[in-house]
Scaffold this active site. Sequence first.
Site, PDB file in Angstrom:
ATOM      1  N   ASN A  13       0.856  -1.190   0.000  1.00  0.00           N
ATOM      2  CA  ASN A  13       0.000   0.000   0.000  1.00  0.00           C
ATOM      3  C   ASN A  13       0.898   1.248   0.000  1.00  0.00           C
ATOM      4  O   ASN A  13       1.732   1.419   0.894  1.00  0.00           O
ATOM      5  CB  ASN A  13      -0.889  -0.050   1.253  1.00  0.00           C
ATOM      6  CG  ASN A  13      -1.818   1.142   1.347  1.00  0.00           C
ATOM      7  OD1 ASN A  13      -1.406   2.274   1.125  1.00  0.00           O
ATOM      8  ND2 ASN A  13      -3.068   0.906   1.687  1.00  0.00           N
ATOM      9  N   HIS A  16       0.926   6.235   1.918  1.00  0.00           N
ATOM     10  CA  HIS A  16       1.643   7.189   2.764  1.00  0.00           C
ATOM     11  C   HIS A  16       2.875   7.804   2.093  1.00  0.00           C
ATOM     12  O   HIS A  16       3.481   8.725   2.645  1.00  0.00           O
ATOM     13  CB  HIS A  16       1.918   6.575   4.133  1.00  0.00           C
ATOM     14  CG  HIS A  16       0.611   6.280   4.822  1.00  0.00           C
ATOM     15  ND1 HIS A  16      -0.293   7.281   5.127  1.00  0.00           N
ATOM     16  CD2 HIS A  16       0.012   5.112   5.142  1.00  0.00           C
ATOM     17  CE1 HIS A  16      -1.374   6.735   5.650  1.00  0.00           C
ATOM     18  NE2 HIS A  16      -1.219   5.421   5.669  1.00  0.00           N
ATOM     19  N   HIS A  49      -5.669   3.717  -1.642  1.00  0.00           N
ATOM     20  CA  HIS A  49      -6.989   4.092  -1.109  1.00  0.00           C
ATOM     21  C   HIS A  49      -7.289   5.533  -1.493  1.00  0.00           C
ATOM     22  O   HIS A  49      -6.620   6.453  -1.015  1.00  0.00           O
ATOM     23  CB  HIS A  49      -6.949   3.926   0.418  1.00  0.00           C
ATOM     24  CG  HIS A  49      -8.251   4.211   1.106  1.00  0.00           C
ATOM     25  ND1 HIS A  49      -8.390   4.117   2.479  1.00  0.00           N
ATOM     26  CD2 HIS A  49      -9.478   4.594   0.644  1.00  0.00           C
ATOM     27  CE1 HIS A  49      -9.628   4.412   2.820  1.00  0.00           C
ATOM     28  NE2 HIS A  49     -10.308   4.723   1.729  1.00  0.00           N
ATOM     29  N   ARG A  51      -9.377   8.302  -0.790  1.00  0.00           N
ATOM     30  CA  ARG A  51     -10.350   8.736   0.218  1.00  0.00           C
ATOM     31  C   ARG A  51     -11.209   9.859  -0.319  1.00  0.00           C
ATOM     32  O   ARG A  51     -10.777  10.618  -1.188  1.00  0.00           O
ATOM     33  CB  ARG A  51      -9.623   9.204   1.485  1.00  0.00           C
ATOM     34  CG  ARG A  51      -9.194   8.078   2.380  1.00  0.00           C
ATOM     35  CD  ARG A  51      -8.539   8.622   3.642  1.00  0.00           C
ATOM     36  NE  ARG A  51      -8.362   7.568   4.615  1.00  0.00           N
ATOM     37  CZ  ARG A  51      -9.243   7.251   5.556  1.00  0.00           C
ATOM     38  NH1 ARG A  51     -10.360   7.935   5.685  1.00  0.00           N
ATOM     39  NH2 ARG A  51      -9.011   6.264   6.389  1.00  0.00           N
ATOM     40  N   ARG A  55      -6.945  12.930   1.076  1.00  0.00           N
ATOM     41  CA  ARG A  55      -5.861  13.368   1.967  1.00  0.00           C
ATOM     42  C   ARG A  55      -4.508  12.797   1.559  1.00  0.00           C
ATOM     43  O   ARG A  55      -3.480  13.339   1.898  1.00  0.00           O
ATOM     44  CB  ARG A  55      -6.170  13.011   3.420  1.00  0.00           C
ATOM     45  CG  ARG A  55      -6.123  11.544   3.696  1.00  0.00           C
ATOM     46  CD  ARG A  55      -6.276  11.258   5.171  1.00  0.00           C
ATOM     47  NE  ARG A  55      -7.635  11.492   5.635  1.00  0.00           N
ATOM     48  CZ  ARG A  55      -8.144  10.919   6.717  1.00  0.00           C
ATOM     49  NH1 ARG A  55      -7.395  10.124   7.454  1.00  0.00           N
ATOM     50  NH2 ARG A  55      -9.378  11.147   7.091  1.00  0.00           N
ATOM     51  N   GLU A  76      -8.748   0.645  -3.083  1.00  0.00           N
ATOM     52  CA  GLU A  76      -9.549   0.710  -1.854  1.00  0.00           C
ATOM     53  C   GLU A  76     -10.481   1.891  -1.939  1.00  0.00           C
ATOM     54  O   GLU A  76     -10.054   3.005  -2.281  1.00  0.00           O
ATOM     55  CB  GLU A  76      -8.619   0.934  -0.658  1.00  0.00           C
ATOM     56  CG  GLU A  76      -8.139  -0.316  -0.017  1.00  0.00           C
ATOM     57  CD  GLU A  76      -7.389   0.019   1.256  1.00  0.00           C
ATOM     58  OE1 GLU A  76      -7.813   0.920   2.007  1.00  0.00           O
ATOM     59  OE2 GLU A  76      -6.355  -0.606   1.472  1.00  0.00           O
ATOM     60  N   THR A 107      -8.260   3.660   8.659  1.00  0.00           N
ATOM     61  CA  THR A 107      -9.490   2.864   8.647  1.00  0.00           C
ATOM     62  C   THR A 107      -9.594   2.113   9.972  1.00  0.00           C
ATOM     63  O   THR A 107      -8.848   1.171  10.225  1.00  0.00           O
ATOM     64  CB  THR A 107      -9.456   1.873   7.457  1.00  0.00           C
ATOM     65  OG1 THR A 107      -9.067   2.609   6.296  1.00  0.00           O
ATOM     66  CG2 THR A 107     -10.810   1.251   7.236  1.00  0.00           C
ATOM     67  N   GLU A 157     -11.139  -9.245   3.243  1.00  0.00           N
ATOM     68  CA  GLU A 157      -9.857  -8.900   3.854  1.00  0.00           C
ATOM     69  C   GLU A 157     -10.116  -8.718   5.338  1.00  0.00           C
ATOM     70  O   GLU A 157     -10.927  -7.871   5.740  1.00  0.00           O
ATOM     71  CB  GLU A 157      -9.278  -7.616   3.237  1.00  0.00           C
ATOM     72  CG  GLU A 157      -7.940  -7.260   3.877  1.00  0.00           C
ATOM     73  CD  GLU A 157      -7.138  -6.219   3.111  1.00  0.00           C
ATOM     74  OE1 GLU A 157      -7.246  -6.158   1.866  1.00  0.00           O
ATOM     75  OE2 GLU A 157      -6.400  -5.475   3.769  1.00  0.00           O
ATOM     76  N   HIS A 200      -3.679  -4.436   7.763  1.00  0.00           N
ATOM     77  CA  HIS A 200      -3.763  -3.257   8.626  1.00  0.00           C
ATOM     78  C   HIS A 200      -2.841  -3.395   9.832  1.00  0.00           C
ATOM     79  O   HIS A 200      -2.987  -4.302  10.636  1.00  0.00           O
ATOM     80  CB  HIS A 200      -5.196  -2.943   9.111  1.00  0.00           C
ATOM     81  CG  HIS A 200      -5.351  -1.467   9.392  1.00  0.00           C
ATOM     82  ND1 HIS A 200      -4.907  -0.875  10.551  1.00  0.00           N
ATOM     83  CD2 HIS A 200      -5.838  -0.474   8.632  1.00  0.00           C
ATOM     84  CE1 HIS A 200      -5.138   0.419  10.490  1.00  0.00           C
ATOM     85  NE2 HIS A 200      -5.698   0.695   9.333  1.00  0.00           N
TER      86      HIS A 200
HETATM   87  N1  PXP Z   1      -5.870  -3.088   4.039  1.00  0.00           N
HETATM   88  C1  PXP Z   1      -6.829  -2.147   4.110  1.00  0.00           C
HETATM   89  C2  PXP Z   1      -8.197  -2.514   3.656  1.00  0.00           C
HETATM   90  C3  PXP Z   1      -6.543  -0.857   4.578  1.00  0.00           C
HETATM   91  O1  PXP Z   1      -7.518   0.087   4.647  1.00  0.00           O
HETATM   92  C4  PXP Z   1      -5.221  -0.533   4.931  1.00  0.00           C
HETATM   93  C5  PXP Z   1      -4.887   0.868   5.359  1.00  0.00           C
HETATM   94  O2  PXP Z   1      -5.101   1.739   4.337  1.00  0.00           O
HETATM   95  C6  PXP Z   1      -4.253  -1.531   4.814  1.00  0.00           C
HETATM   96  C7  PXP Z   1      -4.594  -2.814   4.400  1.00  0.00           C
HETATM   97  C8  PXP Z   1      -2.819  -1.269   5.135  1.00  0.00           C
HETATM   98  O3  PXP Z   1      -2.672  -0.929   6.478  1.00  0.00           O
HETATM   99  P1  PXP Z   1      -1.284  -0.365   6.979  1.00  0.00           P
HETATM  100  O4  PXP Z   1      -1.023   0.878   6.212  1.00  0.00           O
HETATM  101  O5  PXP Z   1      -1.520  -0.148   8.432  1.00  0.00           O
HETATM  102  O6  PXP Z   1      -0.259  -1.433   6.701  1.00  0.00           O
END
Ligand code: PXP
Length: 258
Positions: A13, A16, A49, A51, A55, A76, A107, A157, A200
């Site tokens: 992901n 960030h 994702h 949003r 952001r 996402e 999330t 998931e 997550h």
């Molecule tokens: N899976 C989903 C559905 C999420 O919303 C997120 C966070 O955006 C992640 C995985 C990844 O989480 P993290 O960034 O904490 O590794």
Amino acid sequence: MDNPLGRLRLGVNIDHVATVRNARGGAYPDPLRAALLAEKAGADGITAHLREDRRHITDPDIERLAKNLTVPLNFEMAATPEMQAIALRHVPHAVCIVPEKREEKTTEGGLEVAKQENQLAHFIAPLRDAGCRVSMFIAADMKQVEASARIGAQVVELHTGAYCDAVTEGDRSAADRELAALRDMSAYAHELGLEVHAGHGITYDTVKPIAAFPEVMELNIGHFLIGEAIFSGLDSAIRRMRALMDEARNEAFGEGVA
Ligand code: PXP
């Protein structure tokens, strides 16, 4: 002995990277560049994702990712008409439906599928028809797993945040409880014909017990990897995470198996 259920994929992901870029409002660091680097480091897919408040990831980011990635894009999104239209325009390999609150930092919990079954069934039908694999991001909760299967999602998931938080806080009994729920619901979702993913809050310290569940086919990991990249570089952070996933799989199912 091979895991008969298949290889464990790593979805990276890159949200960030965009968070850091947006802190200054400029063009760097570029999430697409990070995604292409992640591909080279062994990511099996890229997750982003979009949003409602944009952001981190923005609409042009999604456009560029959809156009340039060679691995599958996991988009996402919240269950809103705006996001549905964007998904139908790009038709990513996968869409993951997540709950979204403007005031949250991330999330926070899983999607309440059971209480909005009809609504979500109608919402995901066109996405499935367009050819996206539809995933529901849910807590490890039997009601949510069953509702996801009933509405026709192909994937769930499981939210690993509570387990990862308990490990970080040193709360052994909560960690054991959360891990047991993830194990049981992975098995149950698989039994119901759903593909199981998890994600997550996953770190080097929390990845192995989750990676060892035979039904889990994909982990989606972001924030920790991007943070770790500050110290070791993104390539090295992804390779180390991949190595831990492989170690967990090999310990559970025998050498040479990922
Ligand atoms: N899976 C989903 C559905 C999420 O919303 C997120 C966070 O955006 C992640 C995985 C990844 O989480 P993290 O960034 O904490 O590794």
